[in-house]
Design an enzyme around this catalytic site. Structure first.
Site, mmCIF file in Angstrom:
data_model
loop_
_atom_site.group_PDB
_atom_site.id
_atom_site.type_symbol
_atom_site.label_atom_id
_atom_site.label_comp_id
_atom_site.label_asym_id
_atom_site.label_seq_id
_atom_site.Cartn_x
_atom_site.Cartn_y
_atom_site.Cartn_z
ATOM 1 N N GLU A 43 -69.996 -49.030 47.790
ATOM 2 C CA GLU A 43 -70.099 -48.376 46.319
ATOM 3 C C GLU A 43 -69.509 -47.374 45.655
ATOM 4 O O GLU A 43 -69.090 -46.836 44.925
ATOM 5 C CB GLU A 43 -71.678 -48.390 45.895
ATOM 6 C CG GLU A 43 -72.357 -49.499 45.572
ATOM 7 C CD GLU A 43 -71.964 -50.161 44.550
ATOM 8 O OE1 GLU A 43 -70.948 -50.123 43.813
ATOM 9 O OE2 GLU A 43 -72.208 -52.051 44.877
ATOM 10 N N TYR A 125 -75.180 -44.306 38.524
ATOM 11 C CA TYR A 125 -75.042 -45.948 39.186
ATOM 12 C C TYR A 125 -74.896 -45.975 40.377
ATOM 13 O O TYR A 125 -75.715 -46.817 41.135
ATOM 14 C CB TYR A 125 -73.415 -46.203 39.006
ATOM 15 C CG TYR A 125 -73.523 -47.609 39.503
ATOM 16 C CD1 TYR A 125 -73.026 -48.275 38.465
ATOM 17 C CD2 TYR A 125 -72.567 -47.592 40.414
ATOM 18 C CE1 TYR A 125 -72.694 -49.624 39.020
ATOM 19 C CE2 TYR A 125 -71.619 -48.414 40.890
ATOM 20 C CZ TYR A 125 -72.594 -49.339 40.380
ATOM 21 O OH TYR A 125 -71.303 -51.397 41.548
ATOM 22 N N ASP A 143 -73.556 -50.671 36.055
ATOM 23 C CA ASP A 143 -71.527 -50.547 35.818
ATOM 24 C C ASP A 143 -70.835 -50.853 34.034
ATOM 25 O O ASP A 143 -71.305 -51.536 33.364
ATOM 26 C CB ASP A 143 -70.605 -51.058 36.324
ATOM 27 C CG ASP A 143 -70.174 -52.946 37.145
ATOM 28 O OD1 ASP A 143 -70.868 -53.138 35.921
ATOM 29 O OD2 ASP A 143 -69.913 -53.098 38.010
#
Ligand code: SF4
Length: 347
Positions: A43, A125, A143
């Site tokens: 990520e 996030y 996102d």
């Protein structure tokens, strides 16, 4: 409760079960969760970077530093060198800081979104993504892909960035208690492969029956903010020639077009009252306007031609006589190249 809050996750997860992208950092749909180190590493790498670009870096990092504690023990310079080419280098520094914080707590990541968020460099996030995907927590992951899908599903008319709030509220309502990690990844996949920014493939979309934006022209969602008008600046540039050469100066190192070769100018203030000092006393004539758009302002540059004779006074300045027949090699920035073309066209 909104009926779609149940039916949408179910339809999406059914689709994901057969259409999930196969990615090196992922478990197949319904399989036990991927270990947190892999989820977190992927990520962080995927922020501002494409899946295709991340693949080799992810493999390289895992081969070299198989656990978060291995990464934490690495030299800063080694990690920065391994990151080279992925860009946004602050991410690599944050990656190391976070790895060391996790190693300091025994090498295991915390499980909740709030605790993850407290780790260095872990934004909202990434914290939500690790909580949902690695730990099965019902965290809502938003996102740009998810933002687009939700804005279209509910035809959210508010422009960004104000739309982020209603988008998040809708996304939270949809996040299921079961399989929240697969749900997050399914939303990302839908946005990346079906509900694409241009030409969304609504005919293949598992959510088409629920989608309001589809009927309204899906591509207009999420609504972009109106562009602010750019400020207008004005200025003058000075064209002085002698013996088939033009007087060029070096711009100061800091500021616009810093350090580049250029025509002398008046500094482009917002005014156009002609009070700025020309580099020479003498006869000047206006030769036309050069219009140029910079990122933060538009410029109207009046080109002035000199027809006096007092050229020796220039010699003390930091400039040079540049042959007109080699003007293309002077490396003038676009604004001044346009001005030079305008001046040469009048010879
Ligand atoms: Fe996106 Fe079309 Fe699916 Fe709506 S129906 S979510 S616009 S792909």
């Amino acid at each position: 409760m909104d009926a779609s809050a149940d039916t949408i996750p179910t339809a999406l997860l059914d689709w994901y079960d057969s259409q999930a992208r196969v990615l090196p950092w992922r478990s197949p749909p319904g399989a036990p969760a991927t270990e947190p180190y892999r989820v977190w590493l992927s990520e962080v790498m995927l922020q501002q970077t494409t899946v295709a670009a991340v693949g080799p870096y992810f493999a390289k990092f895992l081969a070299r530093w198989p656990t978060v504690s291995d990464l934490a023990a690495a030299e800063d310079a080694e990690v920065m060198a391994a990151w080279a080419g992925l860009g946004y280098y602050a991410r690599a520094r944050n990656l190391l800081a976070c790895a060391r914080a996790v190693a300091a707590r025994g090498g295991s990541f915390p499980e909740t979104e709030a605790e993850l968020r407290a780790l260095p460099g872990l934004g909202a996030y990434t914290a939500a993504a690790v909580a949902a995907i690695a730990f099965g927590q019902p965290a809502t992951v938003v996102d740009a892909n998810v933002e687009r899908v939700i804005a279209r599903l509910y035809a959210i008319d508010e422009p960004l960035p104000a739309a982020r709030k209603p988008i998040r509220v809708r996304a939270e309502r949809l996040t299921p208690a079961k399989r929240p990690g697969d749900f997050a990844q399914a939303m990302m996949d839908l946005g990346a492969t079906v509900c694409t920014p241009r030409n969304p493939r609504c005919l293949l979309c598992p959510l088409a029956d629920h989608c309001i934006g589809r009927r309204d022209g899906a591509e207009r969602f999420p609504v972009k903010p109106a562009k602010a008008a750019k400020p207008q600046r004005k200025g003058r540039a000075f064209w002085i020639t002698r013996d088939h050469a033009v007087w060029l100066v070096q711009r100061p190192g800091l500021g616009m077009l810093g350090g580049m070769r250029a025509l002398p100018d008046d500094g482009w203030s917002a005014r156009s009252d002609g009070s700025a000092i020309a580099p020479l006393v003498g006869t000047w004539s206006a030769a036309g306007l050069v219009r140029h758009s910079f990122t933060h302002f538009d410029l109207d540059l009046q080109l002035m031609l000199y027809s006096g004779g007092d050229l020796d006074r220039l010699e003390g300045d930091s400039g040079e006589w540049w042959p007109l027949d080699r003007i293309a090699e002077a490396g003038l920035p676009t604004l001044f190249a346009k001005a030079a073309r305008l001046a040469l066209a009048q010879r």
